[in-house]
Design a protein around this motif. Structure first.
Motif, short mmCIF file in Angstrom:
data_model
loop_
_atom_site.label_atom_id
_atom_site.label_comp_id
_atom_site.label_asym_id
_atom_site.label_seq_id
_atom_site.Cartn_x
_atom_site.Cartn_y
_atom_site.Cartn_z
N ARG A 72 18.18 -70.50 -29.90
CA ARG A 72 17.63 -69.19 -30.25
C ARG A 72 18.02 -68.12 -29.23
O ARG A 72 18.32 -66.99 -29.59
N ALA A 73 17.99 -68.45 -27.95
CA ALA A 73 18.33 -67.49 -26.89
C ALA A 73 19.78 -67.63 -26.46
O ALA A 73 20.10 -67.59 -25.27
N HIS A 74 20.66 -67.77 -27.43
CA HIS A 74 22.08 -68.01 -27.19
C HIS A 74 22.70 -66.92 -26.32
O HIS A 74 23.43 -67.21 -25.36
N VAL A 75 22.41 -65.66 -26.62
CA VAL A 75 23.03 -64.54 -25.90
C VAL A 75 22.60 -64.56 -24.43
O VAL A 75 23.42 -64.35 -23.53
N PHE A 76 21.32 -64.80 -24.19
CA PHE A 76 20.83 -64.86 -22.80
C PHE A 76 21.55 -65.95 -22.02
O PHE A 76 21.93 -65.75 -20.86
N GLY A 77 21.76 -67.09 -22.66
CA GLY A 77 22.46 -68.19 -21.99
C GLY A 77 23.89 -67.83 -21.64
O GLY A 77 24.36 -68.13 -20.54
N MET A 78 24.59 -67.17 -22.55
CA MET A 78 25.97 -66.79 -22.28
C MET A 78 26.06 -65.75 -21.19
O MET A 78 26.97 -65.79 -20.34
N VAL A 79 25.12 -64.79 -21.19
CA VAL A 79 25.08 -63.81 -20.10
C VAL A 79 24.82 -64.51 -18.78
O VAL A 79 25.43 -64.20 -17.75
N GLY A 80 23.92 -65.50 -18.79
CA GLY A 80 23.65 -66.26 -17.58
C GLY A 80 24.86 -67.01 -17.07
O GLY A 80 25.11 -67.06 -15.86
N VAL A 81 25.62 -67.61 -17.99
CA VAL A 81 26.85 -68.32 -17.59
C VAL A 81 27.81 -67.34 -16.92
O VAL A 81 28.38 -67.64 -15.85
N LEU A 82 28.00 -66.17 -17.54
CA LEU A 82 28.93 -65.18 -16.99
C LEU A 82 28.46 -64.70 -15.62
O LEU A 82 29.25 -64.61 -14.66
N VAL A 83 27.18 -64.37 -15.50
CA VAL A 83 26.64 -63.88 -14.23
C VAL A 83 26.77 -64.94 -13.13
O VAL A 83 27.16 -64.63 -11.99
N THR A 84 26.48 -66.19 -13.47
CA THR A 84 26.55 -67.26 -12.48
C THR A 84 27.98 -67.51 -12.03
O THR A 84 28.24 -67.73 -10.83
N VAL A 85 28.92 -67.47 -12.95
CA VAL A 85 30.34 -67.67 -12.59
C VAL A 85 30.81 -66.54 -11.68
O VAL A 85 31.48 -66.77 -10.66
N LEU A 86 30.46 -65.30 -12.02
CA LEU A 86 30.85 -64.16 -11.18
C LEU A 86 30.19 -64.24 -9.81
O LEU A 86 30.81 -63.90 -8.79
N SER A 87 28.94 -64.69 -9.78
CA SER A 87 28.24 -64.82 -8.50
C SER A 87 28.92 -65.88 -7.63
O SER A 87 29.10 -65.68 -6.41
N ALA A 88 29.29 -67.00 -8.24
CA ALA A 88 29.98 -68.05 -7.49
C ALA A 88 31.31 -67.54 -6.94
O ALA A 88 31.68 -67.81 -5.79
#
Length: 243
Positions: A72-88
């Motif tokens: 259900r919260a698919h978009v939030f998860g994808m934003v989280g993946v992108l943010v975490t990758v950029l943070s790393a």
């Protein structure tokens, strides 16, 4: 029709994300082992080991966010993946680039990346419960998410603000942190102790006959016919309009 059926590429996307994480962490781990088995541990060796640790830590965050893919919260998860990758990437870049002249800015950027990624990871795991129908679970979930967002905001304020009334701020920060941690523990436990009650489904006579005919054609019972659907984590719901 379920979310998985509506998004046939979700399973592939999840495999790609997991595959990239495993490959990246595997490569970093191999380099770290080579360094440890090599000669003296100099500055480059410590940077390699730090990079391995960073990739491993942020990979856990990516996996937490990727757990929402197809839900259900698919978009939030994808934003989280992108943010975490950029943070790393930001943290790894700071490991390898000498920026001692701007150490304060570097520290603030790194701490911001860690705080944001951690908030996305925890919130993503909690959002796996967003489909639960129990009022207590739902209310507790959204209160906990709000507390996590507030804790993140306070962390960023503490990181970037020039002047902070530390006495009052520390008290408020501690209270919010304790309540957020409490919610992150209590809400999943409540979801286990208070499972959703599923209303009885009345099957129309025509659909019942179709199920019986399909079962006879396969030489099995109706229960055996529908068992795979009932065992699915996202069962297909058949309504009068789709029957």
């Amino acid at each position: 029709m379920t979310e998985h059926a509506a998004r046939p590429g979700i399973s592939l996307l999840r495999r790609i994300i997991v595959g990239v994480i495993i490959a990246a962490f595997g490569l970093a781990a191999v380099l770290g082992i080579i360094v440890l088995l090599g000669g003296s541990l100099g500055e480059t060796a410590f940077r390699v080991l730090a990079t391995t640790a960073v990739i491993g830590a942020f990979s856990v965050g990516v996996l937490c966010c990727a757990a929402l893919v197809g839900r259900r919260a698919h978009v939030f998860g994808m934003v989280g993946v992108l943010v975490t990758v950029l943070s790393a990437a930001l943290v790894v870049w700071n490991i390898w680039v000498d920026s001692h002249e701007q150490w304060e800015l570097v520290f603030k950027l790194v701490w911001t990346a860690v705080a944001v990624s951690s908030a996305f990871a925890v919130a993503s795991l909690l959002l796996l419960l967003s489909s639960r129908q129990r009022p207590a679970v739902r209310v507790g979930l959204w209160i906990t998410l709000a507390l996590i967002a507030l804790l993140l905001a306070l962390t960023l304020y503490m990181t970037w603000a020039r002047e902070i009334p530390w006495d009052d701020f520390a008290r408020m920060y501690g209270i919010v942190a304790i309540l957020a941690a409490l919610g992150a523990i209590v809400v999943p436990v409540m979801s286990l102790l208070m499972p959703d009650r599923h209303a009885a489904i009345v099957i129309p006579p025509v659909l019942a006959e179709q199920l019986a005919a399909a079962a006879r054609a396969r030489g099995i019972t109706v229960e055996e016919l529908v068992a795979p659907v009932l065992a699915s984590p996202d069962p297909v719901v058949v309504t009068d309009e789709t029957a």
